[in-house]
Design a protein around this motif. Structure first.
Motif, PDB file in Angstrom:
ATOM      1  N   TYR A   1     -10.702  -6.166  11.856  1.00  0.00           N
ATOM      2  CA  TYR A   1      -9.530  -5.293  11.871  1.00  0.00           C
ATOM      3  C   TYR A   1      -8.342  -6.074  11.326  1.00  0.00           C
ATOM      4  O   TYR A   1      -7.981  -7.127  11.852  1.00  0.00           O
ATOM      5  CB  TYR A   1      -9.305  -4.840  13.315  1.00  0.00           C
ATOM      6  CG  TYR A   1      -8.139  -3.914  13.597  1.00  0.00           C
ATOM      7  CD1 TYR A   1      -7.367  -3.342  12.605  1.00  0.00           C
ATOM      8  CD2 TYR A   1      -7.814  -3.606  14.918  1.00  0.00           C
ATOM      9  CE1 TYR A   1      -6.311  -2.501  12.898  1.00  0.00           C
ATOM     10  CE2 TYR A   1      -6.762  -2.763  15.237  1.00  0.00           C
ATOM     11  CZ  TYR A   1      -6.015  -2.217  14.225  1.00  0.00           C
ATOM     12  OH  TYR A   1      -4.969  -1.391  14.532  1.00  0.00           O
ATOM     13  N   LEU A   2      -7.748  -5.586  10.255  1.00  0.00           N
ATOM     14  CA  LEU A   2      -6.567  -6.186   9.646  1.00  0.00           C
ATOM     15  C   LEU A   2      -5.381  -5.247   9.794  1.00  0.00           C
ATOM     16  O   LEU A   2      -5.452  -4.081   9.421  1.00  0.00           O
ATOM     17  CB  LEU A   2      -6.810  -6.465   8.159  1.00  0.00           C
ATOM     18  CG  LEU A   2      -5.587  -6.905   7.343  1.00  0.00           C
ATOM     19  CD1 LEU A   2      -5.028  -8.235   7.837  1.00  0.00           C
ATOM     20  CD2 LEU A   2      -5.933  -6.981   5.848  1.00  0.00           C
ATOM     21  N   ARG A   3      -4.294  -5.779  10.334  1.00  0.00           N
ATOM     22  CA  ARG A   3      -3.025  -5.061  10.385  1.00  0.00           C
ATOM     23  C   ARG A   3      -2.109  -5.709   9.342  1.00  0.00           C
ATOM     24  O   ARG A   3      -1.751  -6.883   9.472  1.00  0.00           O
ATOM     25  CB  ARG A   3      -2.414  -5.130  11.785  1.00  0.00           C
ATOM     26  CG  ARG A   3      -3.297  -4.499  12.857  1.00  0.00           C
ATOM     27  CD  ARG A   3      -2.675  -4.628  14.237  1.00  0.00           C
ATOM     28  NE  ARG A   3      -1.454  -3.839  14.347  1.00  0.00           N
ATOM     29  CZ  ARG A   3      -1.345  -2.699  15.022  1.00  0.00           C
ATOM     30  NH1 ARG A   3      -2.401  -2.204  15.640  1.00  0.00           N
ATOM     31  NH2 ARG A   3      -0.212  -2.052  15.087  1.00  0.00           N
ATOM     32  N   LEU A   4      -1.756  -4.955   8.342  1.00  0.00           N
ATOM     33  CA  LEU A   4      -1.003  -5.475   7.202  1.00  0.00           C
ATOM     34  C   LEU A   4       0.399  -4.881   7.176  1.00  0.00           C
ATOM     35  O   LEU A   4       0.563  -3.662   7.077  1.00  0.00           O
ATOM     36  CB  LEU A   4      -1.721  -5.136   5.891  1.00  0.00           C
ATOM     37  CG  LEU A   4      -0.958  -5.518   4.626  1.00  0.00           C
ATOM     38  CD1 LEU A   4      -0.934  -7.035   4.450  1.00  0.00           C
ATOM     39  CD2 LEU A   4      -1.566  -4.841   3.399  1.00  0.00           C
ATOM     40  N   SER A   5       1.402  -5.747   7.241  1.00  0.00           N
ATOM     41  CA  SER A   5       2.782  -5.308   7.072  1.00  0.00           C
ATOM     42  C   SER A   5       3.114  -5.301   5.588  1.00  0.00           C
ATOM     43  O   SER A   5       2.947  -6.315   4.903  1.00  0.00           O
ATOM     44  CB  SER A   5       3.733  -6.255   7.810  1.00  0.00           C
ATOM     45  OG  SER A   5       5.082  -5.933   7.518  1.00  0.00           O
TER      46      SER A   5
ATOM     47  N   ILE B   1      -1.862  -0.074   8.160  1.00  0.00           N
ATOM     48  CA  ILE B   1      -0.668  -0.413   7.405  1.00  0.00           C
ATOM     49  C   ILE B   1       0.543  -0.266   8.324  1.00  0.00           C
ATOM     50  O   ILE B   1       0.743   0.775   8.951  1.00  0.00           O
ATOM     51  CB  ILE B   1      -0.521   0.494   6.168  1.00  0.00           C
ATOM     52  CG1 ILE B   1      -1.800   0.445   5.320  1.00  0.00           C
ATOM     53  CG2 ILE B   1       0.689   0.076   5.357  1.00  0.00           C
ATOM     54  CD1 ILE B   1      -2.228  -0.935   4.906  1.00  0.00           C
ATOM     55  N   THR B   2       1.351  -1.338   8.393  1.00  0.00           N
ATOM     56  CA  THR B   2       2.501  -1.362   9.286  1.00  0.00           C
ATOM     57  C   THR B   2       3.723  -1.849   8.515  1.00  0.00           C
ATOM     58  O   THR B   2       3.680  -2.069   7.314  1.00  0.00           O
ATOM     59  CB  THR B   2       2.233  -2.292  10.492  1.00  0.00           C
ATOM     60  OG1 THR B   2       2.212  -3.655  10.049  1.00  0.00           O
ATOM     61  CG2 THR B   2       0.919  -1.962  11.170  1.00  0.00           C
ATOM     62  N   GLY B   3       4.821  -2.038   9.243  1.00  0.00           N
ATOM     63  CA  GLY B   3       6.034  -2.598   8.671  1.00  0.00           C
ATOM     64  C   GLY B   3       6.697  -3.498   9.697  1.00  0.00           C
ATOM     65  O   GLY B   3       5.997  -4.101  10.505  1.00  0.00           O
ATOM     66  N   GLY B   4       8.018  -3.437   9.749  1.00  0.00           N
ATOM     67  CA  GLY B   4       8.973  -2.460   9.298  1.00  0.00           C
ATOM     68  C   GLY B   4       8.459  -1.032   9.304  1.00  0.00           C
ATOM     69  O   GLY B   4       7.549  -0.676  10.009  1.00  0.00           O
ATOM     70  N   GLU B   5       9.077  -0.231   8.480  1.00  0.00           N
ATOM     71  CA  GLU B   5       8.605   1.132   8.259  1.00  0.00           C
ATOM     72  C   GLU B   5       7.900   1.167   6.908  1.00  0.00           C
ATOM     73  O   GLU B   5       8.550   1.090   5.852  1.00  0.00           O
ATOM     74  CB  GLU B   5       9.773   2.117   8.292  1.00  0.00           C
ATOM     75  CG  GLU B   5       9.415   3.532   7.843  1.00  0.00           C
ATOM     76  CD  GLU B   5       8.138   4.060   8.481  1.00  0.00           C
ATOM     77  OE1 GLU B   5       7.263   4.573   7.746  1.00  0.00           O
ATOM     78  OE2 GLU B   5       7.991   3.949   9.716  1.00  0.00           O
TER      79      GLU B   5
ATOM     80  N   THR C   1       1.596 -10.656   7.134  1.00  0.00           N
ATOM     81  CA  THR C   1       2.939 -10.172   6.847  1.00  0.00           C
ATOM     82  C   THR C   1       3.076  -9.801   5.378  1.00  0.00           C
ATOM     83  O   THR C   1       2.218 -10.126   4.538  1.00  0.00           O
ATOM     84  CB  THR C   1       3.990 -11.248   7.170  1.00  0.00           C
ATOM     85  OG1 THR C   1       3.892 -12.306   6.195  1.00  0.00           O
ATOM     86  CG2 THR C   1       3.774 -11.828   8.560  1.00  0.00           C
ATOM     87  N   CYS C   2       4.193  -9.177   5.073  1.00  0.00           N
ATOM     88  CA  CYS C   2       4.449  -8.761   3.698  1.00  0.00           C
ATOM     89  C   CYS C   2       4.696  -9.946   2.774  1.00  0.00           C
ATOM     90  O   CYS C   2       4.742  -9.786   1.551  1.00  0.00           O
ATOM     91  CB  CYS C   2       5.635  -7.803   3.658  1.00  0.00           C
ATOM     92  SG  CYS C   2       7.114  -8.420   4.494  1.00  0.00           S
ATOM     93  N   THR C   3       4.845 -11.148   3.329  1.00  0.00           N
ATOM     94  CA  THR C   3       4.997 -12.350   2.510  1.00  0.00           C
ATOM     95  C   THR C   3       3.707 -13.152   2.440  1.00  0.00           C
ATOM     96  O   THR C   3       3.672 -14.246   1.874  1.00  0.00           O
ATOM     97  CB  THR C   3       6.113 -13.255   3.067  1.00  0.00           C
ATOM     98  OG1 THR C   3       5.797 -13.605   4.421  1.00  0.00           O
ATOM     99  CG2 THR C   3       7.449 -12.552   3.025  1.00  0.00           C
ATOM    100  N   GLY C   4       2.625 -12.646   3.030  1.00  0.00           N
ATOM    101  CA  GLY C   4       1.342 -13.312   2.925  1.00  0.00           C
ATOM    102  C   GLY C   4       1.085 -14.359   3.990  1.00  0.00           C
ATOM    103  O   GLY C   4       0.210 -15.213   3.825  1.00  0.00           O
TER     104      GLY C   4
ATOM    105  N   GLY D   1       4.595  -7.124  11.877  1.00  0.00           N
ATOM    106  CA  GLY D   1       3.890  -5.853  11.787  1.00  0.00           C
ATOM    107  C   GLY D   1       3.334  -5.526  13.149  1.00  0.00           C
ATOM    108  O   GLY D   1       2.479  -6.229  13.671  1.00  0.00           O
ATOM    109  N   GLY D   2       3.825  -4.448  13.751  1.00  0.00           N
ATOM    110  CA  GLY D   2       3.596  -4.136  15.161  1.00  0.00           C
ATOM    111  C   GLY D   2       2.169  -4.111  15.614  1.00  0.00           C
ATOM    112  O   GLY D   2       1.248  -4.155  14.868  1.00  0.00           O
TER     113      GLY D   2
END
Length: 334
Positions: free
Chosen positions: A15-19, A67-71, A267-270, A333-334
């Motif tokens: 399971y991967l949660r990606l911001s 897929i997460t964020g932020g929004e 995270t969105c920065t890897g 990422g929540g």
């Protein structure tokens, strides 16, 4: 390189949660400060890099992508990423692609998400009171989110409402929120507030409402039956016998669930965080950008999984804040 991802405690990582962005159009008081400094765009992985990163994880055995964020839906061009990821759903390599959102953009994107293969969305919504919603999100508007819920249902998406349990804020709405979800056929999960990031003047311990107490309050009105059902996530479920409604409880503080953890966050920065409640991280952006071949990236992923800790250190006992993370929830990422 095709062996599955197994951590040091013999847990399979599936399971991967990606911001996809640290930005958000809300400023929820338990998630971020009001005047956030967001990352420069050049530090973020491009949509093409996010695709390559996820594809590598899928090759290594990840079957669920959130897929997460932020929004996530405020990132420019994000639907091209969802559309690209749908090829892994079509091949059967990816069993599910889901989304966690504040709901603000669902009125615009619900149909497109369904077309890309998304079938479930989690919407963070902590109150049904418009004034309180404006207070807790600082920038948010409740009617916009409610229209998003309606659009998601109309598009055919299965909706789960995530409610952060906040003492002296939404305690009095427990039964109203449960009834609203039951009326619309929405799943409902309550989450204990976690000590993530500097949120200004907010009192973490003052915010904390144990789900043991929430469950006891539910038991004043309903007959509760604990369910053995698990969905691969951290929630434990119970059924309200009088209505048949199923409610999830996520309890990182009062009863941690680390023994069954099957996930990592990127995270969105890897940066890969193998535990939400630990500061340890590894860099995937460097290996991703160092070579057009995927071998360096996959080696870096395996090395990071090899460092996954047994569990987190969140602690509110003795009225002191233990295990607090310096980063904001929106960063990981929540």
């Amino acid at each position: 390189m095709t062996a599955p991802l197994i951590d040091p405690f013999q847990r399979a990582i599936t399971y991967l949660r990606l911001s996809v962005t640290d930005r958000c159009d809300f400023r929820c008081v338990y998630c971020m400060s009001e005047n956030m400094t967001f990352l420069p765009k050049k530090e973020l992985l491009s949509l093409e890099e996010l695709d390559r990163l996820c594809s590598s994880f899928i090759r290594l055995g990840v079957e669920k992508l959130r897929i997460t964020g932020g929004e996530p839906l405020v990132r420019r061009g994000i639907m091209t990423f969802f559309d690209a990821m749908s090829r892994h759903l079509d091949s059967g390599a990816l069993k599910e692609m889901t989304l966690t959102t504040n709901g603000s953009q669902l009125e615009r994107f619900a149909d497109d998400l369904y077309a890309a293969g998304v079938r479930r969305v989690n919407i963070s919504l902590d109150t049904l009171n418009e004034a309180k919603f404006a207070e807790i999100t600082r920038w948010g508007r409740l009617p916009q989110v409610l229209r998003g819920v309606e659009a998601a249902l109309k598009a055919g998406l299965h909706v789960k409402i995530n409610v952060v349990a906040l003492k002296d804020f939404n305690e009095d709405e427990l039964f109203d929120i449960a009834a609203w979800c039951a009326d619309l056929g929405l799943d409902l999960t309550f989450i204990e507030v976690m000590p993530m990031g500097d949120i200004g003047n907010e009192n973490r311990i003052g915010q904390f409402w144990s789900l043991d107490d929430l469950r006891a309050k539910l038991a004043e009105r309903f007959t509760l039956t604990a369910l053995a059902e698990r969905t691969g996530g951290p929630a434990r479920y119970l059924r309200l016998e009088e209505t048949g409604q199923k409610i999830g409880l996520i309890t990182p503080l009062s009863h941690n669930f680390c023994e069954s953890c099957n996930r990592v966050r990127v995270t969105c920065t890897g940066e890969i965080y193998t535990c939400l409640g630990q500061e340890g991280k590894s860099d995937l952006r460097g290996p991703l950008r160092s070579s057009e071949a995927d071998a360096p990236l996959e080696e870096a992923i395996r090395a990071a999984i090899g460092l996954k800790p047994k569990g987190h250190d969140f602690d509110y006992s003795r009225q002191q804040l233990g295990g607090q993370m310096s980063r904001h929830m929106s960063h990981t990422g929540g």
